[in-house]
Design an enzyme around this catalytic site. Structure first.
Site, PDB file in Angstrom:
ATOM      1  N   HIS A  57       0.815  -1.218   0.000  1.00 33.65           N
ATOM      2  CA  HIS A  57       0.000   0.000   0.000  1.00 33.65           C
ATOM      3  C   HIS A  57       0.848   1.268   0.000  1.00 33.65           C
ATOM      4  O   HIS A  57       0.324   2.362  -0.236  1.00 33.65           O
ATOM      5  CB  HIS A  57      -0.995   0.006   1.171  1.00 33.65           C
ATOM      6  CG  HIS A  57      -0.405   0.286   2.523  1.00 33.65           C
ATOM      7  ND1 HIS A  57      -0.093  -0.709   3.419  1.00 33.65           N
ATOM      8  CD2 HIS A  57      -0.079   1.444   3.140  1.00 33.65           C
ATOM      9  CE1 HIS A  57       0.375  -0.166   4.533  1.00 33.65           C
ATOM     10  NE2 HIS A  57       0.407   1.133   4.379  1.00 33.65           N
TER      11      HIS A  57
ATOM     12  N   ASP B 188       0.267  -7.556   1.623  1.00 32.51           N
ATOM     13  CA  ASP B 188       0.620  -6.147   1.729  1.00 32.51           C
ATOM     14  C   ASP B 188       2.127  -5.939   1.734  1.00 32.51           C
ATOM     15  O   ASP B 188       2.662  -5.111   2.473  1.00 32.51           O
ATOM     16  CB  ASP B 188      -0.009  -5.503   2.972  1.00 32.51           C
ATOM     17  CG  ASP B 188       0.130  -3.978   2.966  1.00 32.51           C
ATOM     18  OD1 ASP B 188       0.146  -3.403   1.859  1.00 32.51           O
ATOM     19  OD2 ASP B 188       0.230  -3.372   4.057  1.00 32.51           O
TER      20      ASP B 188
ATOM     21  N   SER C 191       4.810   2.854   8.057  1.00 27.92           N
ATOM     22  CA  SER C 191       4.383   1.776   7.168  1.00 27.92           C
ATOM     23  C   SER C 191       5.519   1.337   6.254  1.00 27.92           C
ATOM     24  O   SER C 191       6.108   2.135   5.542  1.00 27.92           O
ATOM     25  CB  SER C 191       3.207   2.260   6.319  1.00 27.92           C
ATOM     26  OG  SER C 191       2.644   1.211   5.605  1.00 27.92           O
TER      27      SER C 191
END
Length: 526
Positions: A135, A165, A265
């Site tokens: 992402h 992911d 992230s």
């Protein structure tokens, strides 16, 4: 004296040739190794002292010093979007928005200027391979990586896996620091861990906490995959005669209370020895900022996926071929059985691996290779680490008796990775054009070249929806021999050749079969 001098000169030249030949051989052998094997070779030749915390309070200074130089800041640029794309008033990444910080499109009916977002990544090899989250880079038409020395370089996407992911990107650099792989199977609840990244627009930041759980599933990846399937159907849920939405997500996170926020992230979660044990993926929060729970993808899964991208150009997923339900006291009562632990087999796929091994509806799977299966996420993560053709021993209960069976995994032939359409600026660097192709490549092996009668070539292994190759119907499996008149034998050759695109046109030459040839002229803008 002349003879002696000639003898010494001959010996010197011979030694140089031998050393040069060995280095060339060593380089070729290293290219065939997995990332973990390459790291083991590096540390065998460059041993480091064992990191031991001081007595009393934990000491993370050495671990932080080992890891921080290999953590990078990633900036991604996204094309302007309009409401006609079917985004329904927001970014397709809304589910990750609170963690990743990607700007929401407030006016979907008007074209938006390019937007930017940031995340983190971790270098896993000295030649520039970086692991981050899917992402972080999905839909981006430009990816820039800032190293710890403040230098900014462009990155290209090697592969993306929405199911976990995870993504692998690469920069053209050498001699980079990298984080040493750990073993996520050895992670224990209560052990100290560090999270490193670039949160909330800050520079490199280290936080500490403990592992609070393993094998956790948050549902966030499953919801994102479902939302993309929803968008690909034109915004409509499946009708009774349509194929149902399939959940292919793999979630078996390491849960930690180390502080993780927007921008973390894709960054590393490491143990007190400075070894990578996970990639930070998401947080559970009612506010969008840290609320006590962060989740990381286990590194043993990361290793497999990164190696798959290098070896095959895509993730090779092996399947057992069953649908199941995780047992609990409530589920056992509903199913009218006594077992409250294990996975209850609901259905066995015709022609699948489980069917061939003799598993039946109503069987209860309790162990995989002798290890107890505590949850459905545990089974999914362990199977996802394997490839088609690998064998596993399943222990199951039938009519109260426990039995063992060996299952040979079969290949997942479903489409595992799709991307939405994306626009971009007219003028791009070679790396930007490479990412816009929406494709993955691996070198054609000698057998394939001989079969087709060619001397160069890369095999198209992935074609993502919305990319140039998808738009112009370039098929997976096509062998491309030349791009813009330049012979290509690797993904780096492809990127290099794209720099020679003239008048916004990419000239592609492919060989579908021996004696035939296809030529495509693909405009960068369409």
């Amino acid at each position: 004296m002349k003879k002696l001098g000639l003898t010494l000169l001959t010996a010197l030249v011979g030694g140089l040739i031998a050393v040069g030949g060995y280095k060339l051989f060593e380089s070729k052998q290293e290219q065939k190794m997995s990332f973990e094997e390459r790291q083991q070779l590096h540390y065998a030749n460059n041993p480091v002292p064992e990191v031991v915390s001081s007595t009393g309070n934990p000491d993370f200074t050495q671990a932080a010093a080992m890891v921080a130089p290999a953590v990078v800041h990633i900036t991604t640029t996204y094309p302007g979007r309009s409401g006609s794309r079917g985004y329904g008033g927001g970014s397709p990444m809304d589910l990750f928005e609170e963690f990743f910080g990607m700007p929401r499109q407030q006016q979907p009916q008007r074209s938006q200027p390019p937007a930017q977002a940031t995340g983190s990544g971790v270098i896993i090899s000295e030649d520039g391979y970086i692991v981050t989250n899917n992402h972080v880079v999905v839909d981006a038409n430009k990816i820039e990586v800032q190293l710890t020395n403040k230098r900014v370089v462009e990155a290209k996407i090697i592969g993306r896996d929405p199911n976990t992911d995870l993504a692998l990107i690469k920069i053209n650099e050498k001699g980079l620091p990298f984080v040493r792989f750990g073993n996520s199977d050895e992670v224990r609840i209560g052990e100290w861990v560090l999270a490193v990244g670039y949160p909330l627009g800050l520079e490199s930041t280290v936080t500490a906490g403990i592992v609070s759980a393993t094998g956790r599933s948050t549902g966030i990846i499953a919801r994102e995959l479902q939302q993309r399937q929803y968008q690909q159907r034109g915004g409509g849920y499946p009708q009774s005669d349509e194929e149902p939405m399939v959940n292919t997500a793999v979630e078996s996170f390491i849960q930690t209370d180390a502080v993780i926020n927007k921008g973390n992230s894709g960054g590393p979660l490491v143990n007190a020895s400075g070894e990578l044990i996970g990639i930070n993926s998401n947080i559970m929060t009612p506010t969008g900022t840290y609320a006590g729970y962060g989740f990381a993808v286990p590194v043993n899964l990361v290793k497999k996926i990164a190696d798959d991208f290098i070896k095959f150009g895509r993730v090779k997923r092996g399947l057992i071929g069953i649908t199941f339900r995780e047992l609990s006291p409530a589920a056992a009562k509903e199913l009218e059985i006594n077992d409250v632990n294990g996975l209850y087999v609901i259905d066995v796929v015709d022609g699948g691996a489980a069917k061939e091994a003799g598993l039946k509806e109503g069987d209860i799977i309790t162990k995989l290779d002798g290890r107890l299966i505590a949850s459905s996420s545990d089974l999914q993560e362990r199977i996802y680490r394997l490839r088609p053709g690998d064998k596993v021993k399943l222990t199951y209960k039938r009519e109260g008796k426990e039995r063992d069976v060996t299952v040979t995994l079969k290949e997942d032939t479903s489409s595992a990775e799709k991307a939405d359409e994306a626009d971009s600026e007219a003028k791009r660097s070679a790396t930007e054009i490479y990412n816009k192709l929406g494709a993955g490549f691996v070198p054609a092996d000698n057998a394939k070249k001989k079969e087709l009668g060619i001397s160069s070539g890369v095999v198209v292994t992935q074609v993502h929806q919305g990319g140039l190759f998808d738009y112009f119907n370039v098929q997976r499996g096509l062998v491309i021999t030349h791009i813009n008149g330049q012979a290509v034998n690797s993904a780096d050759d492809v990127e290099s050749a794209l720099a020679n695109s003239e008048r916004g046109i990419i000239h592609v030459v492919g060989v579908p079969q021996r004696g035939s040839r296809v030529e495509l002229r693909i405009p960068i803008e369409y």
